[in-house]
Scaffold this active site. Sequence first.
Site, short mmCIF file in Angstrom:
data_model
loop_
_atom_site.label_atom_id
_atom_site.label_comp_id
_atom_site.label_asym_id
_atom_site.label_seq_id
_atom_site.Cartn_x
_atom_site.Cartn_y
_atom_site.Cartn_z
N HIS A 217 0.80 -1.21 0.00
CA HIS A 217 0.00 0.00 0.00
C HIS A 217 0.84 1.27 0.00
O HIS A 217 0.64 2.14 -0.84
CB HIS A 217 -1.07 0.05 1.10
CG HIS A 217 -1.87 1.27 0.91
ND1 HIS A 217 -2.93 1.34 0.05
CD2 HIS A 217 -1.67 2.54 1.35
CE1 HIS A 217 -3.36 2.58 0.00
NE2 HIS A 217 -2.60 3.33 0.78
N TYR A 221 1.44 4.98 -2.43
CA TYR A 221 1.61 6.37 -1.99
C TYR A 221 2.98 6.93 -2.35
O TYR A 221 3.14 8.14 -2.51
CB TYR A 221 1.26 6.52 -0.50
CG TYR A 221 -0.24 6.70 -0.37
CD1 TYR A 221 -0.79 7.97 -0.56
CD2 TYR A 221 -1.08 5.64 -0.20
CE1 TYR A 221 -2.16 8.15 -0.55
CE2 TYR A 221 -2.46 5.81 -0.18
CZ TYR A 221 -2.99 7.07 -0.36
OH TYR A 221 -4.34 7.26 -0.37
N HIS A 368 -9.29 -0.03 -11.42
CA HIS A 368 -8.99 0.98 -10.39
C HIS A 368 -7.52 1.40 -10.42
O HIS A 368 -7.21 2.58 -10.45
CB HIS A 368 -9.36 0.46 -9.00
CG HIS A 368 -8.84 1.33 -7.91
ND1 HIS A 368 -9.36 2.58 -7.65
CD2 HIS A 368 -7.81 1.17 -7.03
CE1 HIS A 368 -8.68 3.14 -6.66
NE2 HIS A 368 -7.74 2.30 -6.28
N PHE A 369 -6.61 0.42 -10.45
CA PHE A 369 -5.22 0.90 -10.36
C PHE A 369 -4.68 1.39 -11.69
O PHE A 369 -3.69 2.11 -11.72
CB PHE A 369 -4.29 -0.07 -9.61
CG PHE A 369 -4.13 -1.44 -10.17
CD1 PHE A 369 -3.51 -1.66 -11.38
CD2 PHE A 369 -4.57 -2.53 -9.44
CE1 PHE A 369 -3.34 -2.94 -11.86
CE2 PHE A 369 -4.41 -3.82 -9.92
CZ PHE A 369 -3.79 -4.01 -11.15
N HIS A 370 -5.33 1.07 -12.81
CA HIS A 370 -4.88 1.73 -14.05
C HIS A 370 -5.30 3.19 -14.07
O HIS A 370 -4.61 4.03 -14.61
CB HIS A 370 -5.39 1.00 -15.29
CG HIS A 370 -4.56 -0.20 -15.60
ND1 HIS A 370 -4.78 -1.43 -15.03
CD2 HIS A 370 -3.46 -0.37 -16.40
CE1 HIS A 370 -3.87 -2.29 -15.46
NE2 HIS A 370 -3.06 -1.67 -16.28
N ARG A 431 -9.92 -11.11 -12.43
CA ARG A 431 -8.62 -10.57 -12.82
C ARG A 431 -7.62 -11.71 -12.89
O ARG A 431 -7.95 -12.84 -12.55
CB ARG A 431 -8.14 -9.51 -11.82
CG ARG A 431 -7.74 -10.06 -10.48
CD ARG A 431 -7.26 -8.98 -9.53
NE ARG A 431 -5.93 -8.48 -9.89
CZ ARG A 431 -5.11 -7.86 -9.04
NH1 ARG A 431 -5.49 -7.67 -7.78
NH2 ARG A 431 -3.93 -7.43 -9.42
N ARG A 432 -6.43 -11.42 -13.37
CA ARG A 432 -5.34 -12.39 -13.42
C ARG A 432 -5.79 -13.70 -14.07
O ARG A 432 -5.53 -14.79 -13.55
CB ARG A 432 -4.80 -12.65 -12.02
CG ARG A 432 -4.01 -11.47 -11.47
CD ARG A 432 -3.43 -11.73 -10.12
NE ARG A 432 -2.35 -10.80 -9.83
CZ ARG A 432 -1.72 -10.71 -8.66
NH1 ARG A 432 -2.07 -11.48 -7.67
NH2 ARG A 432 -0.74 -9.86 -8.50
C1 HEM Z 1 -0.58 0.11 -22.85
C2 HEM Z 1 -1.07 0.32 -21.68
C3 HEM Z 1 -1.57 -0.75 -20.76
C4 HEM Z 1 -2.35 -1.85 -21.05
C5 HEM Z 1 -2.95 -2.21 -22.40
C6 HEM Z 1 -2.52 -2.59 -19.83
C7 HEM Z 1 -3.27 -3.74 -19.71
C8 HEM Z 1 -3.37 -4.53 -18.58
C9 HEM Z 1 -4.24 -5.65 -18.40
C10 HEM Z 1 -5.23 -6.17 -19.45
C11 HEM Z 1 -4.04 -6.16 -17.15
C12 HEM Z 1 -4.83 -7.24 -16.43
C13 HEM Z 1 -4.52 -8.60 -16.62
C14 HEM Z 1 -5.26 -9.54 -15.72
O1 HEM Z 1 -5.59 -9.24 -14.55
O2 HEM Z 1 -5.52 -10.67 -16.19
C15 HEM Z 1 -3.00 -5.36 -16.54
C16 HEM Z 1 -2.49 -5.56 -15.27
C17 HEM Z 1 -1.64 -4.68 -14.63
N1 HEM Z 1 -1.17 -3.48 -15.13
FE1 HEM Z 1 -1.49 -2.71 -16.96
N2 HEM Z 1 -1.84 -1.96 -18.83
C18 HEM Z 1 -1.26 -0.83 -19.36
C19 HEM Z 1 -0.52 0.12 -18.68
C20 HEM Z 1 -0.15 0.02 -17.35
C21 HEM Z 1 0.52 1.05 -16.60
C22 HEM Z 1 0.93 2.41 -17.16
C23 HEM Z 1 0.73 0.55 -15.36
C24 HEM Z 1 1.39 1.16 -14.17
C25 HEM Z 1 2.22 2.15 -14.20
C26 HEM Z 1 0.17 -0.79 -15.33
C27 HEM Z 1 0.22 -1.64 -14.23
C28 HEM Z 1 -0.39 -2.88 -14.16
C29 HEM Z 1 -0.33 -3.75 -12.99
C30 HEM Z 1 0.40 -3.46 -11.68
C31 HEM Z 1 -1.11 -4.89 -13.30
C32 HEM Z 1 -1.44 -6.05 -12.37
C33 HEM Z 1 -0.68 -7.26 -12.65
C34 HEM Z 1 -1.14 -8.38 -11.75
O3 HEM Z 1 -2.34 -8.55 -11.51
O4 HEM Z 1 -0.25 -9.11 -11.28
N3 HEM Z 1 -0.36 -1.08 -16.55
N4 HEM Z 1 -2.64 -4.36 -17.42
CU LIG Z 2 -3.99 0.08 -0.69
#
Ligand code: HEM
Ligand SMILES: [Cu+2]
Length: 545
Positions: A217, A221, A368-370, A431-432
């Site tokens: 968390h 921040y 939410h986190f995106h 998710r995931r």
């Molecule tokens: C081109 C831009 C982006 C696309 C298309 C994208 C797409 C995705 C998708 C589809 C997932 C979910 C997958 C799932 O839960 O099965 C994901 C997870 C995630 N994304 Fe992105 N994302 C983008 C940019 C970013 C940015 C800018 C950040 C942070 C600075 C970010 C951080 C994360 C994180 C932390 C996860 C979680 C991974 C996990 O569950 O272990 N993403 N993203």
């Molecule tokens: Cu938190």
Amino acid sequence: MIVNDVVRENRLILAHVYTATGALVIGALFGLLQAYSRADLVSAPAWFDYYRMLTVHGVLMALVFTTFFITGIALFSTYRAIPRERSVAWGWWSFLLMLIGTLMAAVTILSGNATVLYTFYAPLKAHPAFYFGATFLVLGTWMVGYEILENIAWWKRDHRDERVPLVVYCAAVTFIMWFIATLGVVAEMGLLIPWSLGWTSGINVMLTRMFFWYFGHPLVYFWIMGAYLIWYNILPKRYAGHTLSDGLTRLVFLMLLLLSTPVGIHHEFMEPAIASTWKFLHTITTFGVAVPSFMTAFAIFASFELAARARGKRGFIATVTNLPWGDPVFTGPALGMLLFIIGGFGGVVNASYAMDSLVHNTIWIVGHFHVTVGGPVALSFIGAAYWLVPALTGRKLFAPKLALWQTYMWFVGMLIMSIAMHWAGLLGSPRRTSEVTYLGAQAAAAWHPEMIATAIGGTLLYISILMFVIVAVGTRLRNQTEPGLAYTPVEFATPQPGSGTTPPVLDHFGRWAVLAVVLALAAYAGPFTELLSQHAYLAPGLRTW
Ligand code: HEM
Ligand SMILES: [Cu+2]
């Protein structure tokens, strides 16, 4: 102050910023593939499965891109606000340690030996090289934090009764918070590394999860404080405004220092091993940590309004149209702030136990986190890079119109992608998970249109990232504005005239740090001892934790 010193410092900061850019470009490619996979447009091959991609994406985006950008901008703020002759050797060693750590972790993931997702807690197990790499990355950031504090100590010697320059204050408090937060990673590594080396036969899974969220968390921040540093200290210059108040800004950062850590159990609401007492306690502090963000929303908009009034403009519309919507350094953070409104709304849902149980582990959370880290944080960093790279190189920004459109494109892409994710989450999409059509099951068909929308938003985002790279690389290759001038002097925002004096107590870093540690201990001592005693039940016969 010798020009050569500045050029030497700039090279170090550029190394941080370009490493962050590299991580963003590579990481986003995997994000895009994930979005396509979930929309049933592509399938990940067996030799590079979905979860390996997801690990690369999460680690590069959440841990590498953000961290390197924050270390870069924090060092830049410190070096510019405290000019002095200094060696950059320590700075390069810290960068190198961060880089080696990142490469070790990245290679281990890419080779399929660390498919543990960016949350890396047990029972998923990685090759020790991943854990060592992550540890080195953290140790490198500690060296950066030490560098900032050392500069403040040096400055204090001749400025005993003065306030630490605001921008350095923000950087320092961010890193003090980070020191305390990353102790969670160190504790977790103390369990994970011996286990992964085969020295222990079992592991307290719950404890690794709690240590992760103790860190996880405040990690968010850490990102937010990086963005706020930009909003309070860099942005006002773009609209001929001021930081609303020096004292309020310091208070906001201190509140973030105190309240970022004792809230992590709001990520473990659905964890049966943790008593509801602790969940409730962390819910209260979670609503508390929202306060400095409300204060920031107030301060930023008040600063917008005062800038408009200084030009004789009054009213909401005149205040908004007074802002420089054609300047990418402004539009990046400003569009990010708009996305943060959605982020804040979703955050309140997530922090409320009953509503969270509906969205838990669905793609809502990812939405939410995106819209938070991918919104205000990433867009602020990108906008700031359009200011930082010219300042660091003495070159003009390459293709400023492209840069401007890049920020708007990101905004639209993120809006589409994250709203679609939120919506699909409400419909139950997990998710995931790579394959969310469940072989055409009726229920799963409900969220297919949202998955297509996610893929469309993701595509816009990826195009936007490519535009960013063109501008970033183009700026680097340009001729200097004035031959021989290898950097551009910068000024940070000054407080609004008449906004009052700052109480000296806000500058006593040591006391506030102690209080932050006490709060963290108070919040975690209970659940920690509880998880230790439950261990025999979780893994009968094993006392190895
Ligand atoms: C081109 C831009 C982006 C696309 C298309 C994208 C797409 C995705 C998708 C589809 C997932 C979910 C997958 C799932 O839960 O099965 C994901 C997870 C995630 N994304 Fe992105 N994302 C983008 C940019 C970013 C940015 C800018 C950040 C942070 C600075 C970010 C951080 C994360 C994180 C932390 C996860 C979680 C991974 C996990 O569950 O272990 N993403 N993203
Ligand atoms: Cu938190």
